[in-house]
Scaffold this motif. Structure first.
Motif, PDB file in Angstrom:
ATOM      1  N   MET A   1      10.263  -0.064 -53.591  1.00 15.06           N
ATOM      2  CA  MET A   1       9.269  -0.025 -54.631  1.00 15.06           C
ATOM      3  C   MET A   1       8.185  -1.086 -54.393  1.00 15.06           C
ATOM      4  SD  MET A   1       9.682  -0.233 -58.711  1.00 15.06           S
ATOM      5  CE  MET A   1       9.046  -1.750 -59.313  1.00 15.06           C
ATOM      6  N   ILE A   2       8.590  -2.233 -53.893  1.00 16.65           N
ATOM      7  CA  ILE A   2       7.626  -3.304 -53.695  1.00 16.65           C
ATOM      8  C   ILE A   2       6.592  -2.927 -52.629  1.00 16.65           C
ATOM      9  CG2 ILE A   2       8.967  -4.598 -51.997  1.00 16.65           C
ATOM     10  CD1 ILE A   2       7.953  -7.139 -53.411  1.00 16.65           C
ATOM     11  N   SER A   3       7.017  -2.180 -51.605  1.00 20.55           N
ATOM     12  CA  SER A   3       6.070  -1.794 -50.559  1.00 20.55           C
ATOM     13  C   SER A   3       5.024  -0.823 -51.089  1.00 20.55           C
ATOM     14  CB  SER A   3       6.804  -1.200 -49.356  1.00 20.55           C
ATOM     15  OG  SER A   3       7.516  -0.055 -49.748  1.00 20.55           O
ATOM     16  N   VAL A   4       5.425   0.074 -51.965  1.00 23.30           N
ATOM     17  CA  VAL A   4       4.472   1.003 -52.572  1.00 23.30           C
ATOM     18  C   VAL A   4       3.486   0.242 -53.445  1.00 23.30           C
ATOM     19  CG1 VAL A   4       4.239   2.950 -54.177  1.00 23.30           C
ATOM     20  CG2 VAL A   4       6.095   2.916 -52.509  1.00 23.30           C
ATOM     21  N   PHE A   5       3.979  -0.724 -54.196  1.00 25.53           N
ATOM     22  CA  PHE A   5       3.103  -1.503 -55.063  1.00 25.53           C
ATOM     23  C   PHE A   5       2.136  -2.357 -54.247  1.00 25.53           C
ATOM     24  CE2 PHE A   5       1.782  -4.679 -58.123  1.00 25.53           C
ATOM     25  CZ  PHE A   5       1.560  -3.896 -59.240  1.00 25.53           C
TER      26      PHE A   5
ATOM     27  N   VAL B   1       0.904  -1.650 -51.237  1.00 21.56           N
ATOM     28  CA  VAL B   1      -0.132  -0.732 -50.733  1.00 21.56           C
ATOM     29  C   VAL B   1      -1.103  -0.389 -51.850  1.00 21.56           C
ATOM     30  CG1 VAL B   1      -0.527   1.590 -49.815  1.00 21.56           C
ATOM     31  CG2 VAL B   1       1.320   0.189 -48.902  1.00 21.56           C
ATOM     32  N   PHE B   2      -0.585  -0.107 -53.019  1.00 20.23           N
ATOM     33  CA  PHE B   2      -1.423   0.188 -54.176  1.00 20.23           C
ATOM     34  C   PHE B   2      -2.325  -0.999 -54.516  1.00 20.23           C
ATOM     35  CE2 PHE B   2      -1.868  -0.003 -58.858  1.00 20.23           C
ATOM     36  CZ  PHE B   2      -2.646   1.135 -59.029  1.00 20.23           C
ATOM     37  N   ALA B   3      -1.788  -2.213 -54.477  1.00 20.33           N
ATOM     38  CA  ALA B   3      -2.558  -3.415 -54.797  1.00 20.33           C
ATOM     39  C   ALA B   3      -3.671  -3.649 -53.777  1.00 20.33           C
ATOM     40  CB  ALA B   3      -1.637  -4.625 -54.859  1.00 20.33           C
ATOM     41  N   ILE B   4      -3.380  -3.434 -52.504  1.00 23.82           N
ATOM     42  CA  ILE B   4      -4.411  -3.595 -51.469  1.00 23.82           C
ATOM     43  C   ILE B   4      -5.530  -2.581 -51.680  1.00 23.82           C
ATOM     44  CG2 ILE B   4      -4.859  -3.332 -48.995  1.00 23.82           C
ATOM     45  CD1 ILE B   4      -2.068  -4.563 -48.547  1.00 23.82           C
ATOM     46  N   PHE B   5      -5.170  -1.351 -51.995  1.00 21.29           N
ATOM     47  CA  PHE B   5      -6.175  -0.323 -52.266  1.00 21.29           C
ATOM     48  C   PHE B   5      -7.031  -0.716 -53.467  1.00 21.29           C
ATOM     49  CE2 PHE B   5      -7.354   3.504 -54.678  1.00 21.29           C
ATOM     50  CZ  PHE B   5      -8.206   4.088 -53.762  1.00 21.29           C
TER      51      PHE B   5
ATOM     52  N   LEU C   1      -2.738  -7.577 -61.371  1.00 20.59           N
ATOM     53  CA  LEU C   1      -1.762  -6.866 -60.545  1.00 20.59           C
ATOM     54  C   LEU C   1      -0.389  -7.531 -60.595  1.00 20.59           C
ATOM     55  CD1 LEU C   1      -4.002  -6.018 -57.481  1.00 20.59           C
ATOM     56  CD2 LEU C   1      -2.975  -4.381 -59.060  1.00 20.59           C
ATOM     57  N   ILE C   2      -0.358  -8.851 -60.568  1.00 20.58           N
ATOM     58  CA  ILE C   2       0.930  -9.561 -60.640  1.00 20.58           C
ATOM     59  C   ILE C   2       1.602  -9.326 -61.981  1.00 20.58           C
ATOM     60  CG2 ILE C   2       1.987 -11.859 -60.731  1.00 20.58           C
ATOM     61  CD1 ILE C   2      -0.057 -12.693 -58.571  1.00 20.58           C
TER      62      ILE C   2
END
Length: 59
Positions: free
Chosen positions: A1-5, A7-11, A49-50
């Motif tokens: 889940m953290i990896s998806v978040f 990627v979402f945060a970078i976008f 985001l955090i």
């Protein structure tokens, strides 16, 4: 889940920076003030985001 978040945060950060650049161009903000605008917006978006990640993590 953290990896998806992440990627979402970078976008989100990339897209917000793109919109901030458009704002600076449209409002003709001087170059020396643009760094302050970018820093302020990036810090606020990072805090958002955090806090959203922590809310997802603990609910």
């Amino acid at each position: 889940m953290i990896s998806v978040f992440i990627v979402f945060a970078i976008f989100i950060l990339f897209y917000v920076n793109k919109m901030t650049n458009s704002l600076c161009i449209q409002k003709e903000i001087p170059e020396e003030n643009q760094h302050k605008v970018f820093r302020t917006i990036n810090v606020l978006i990072t805090i958002l985001l955090i806090s959203s990640y922590l809310e997802i993590l603990y609910t």
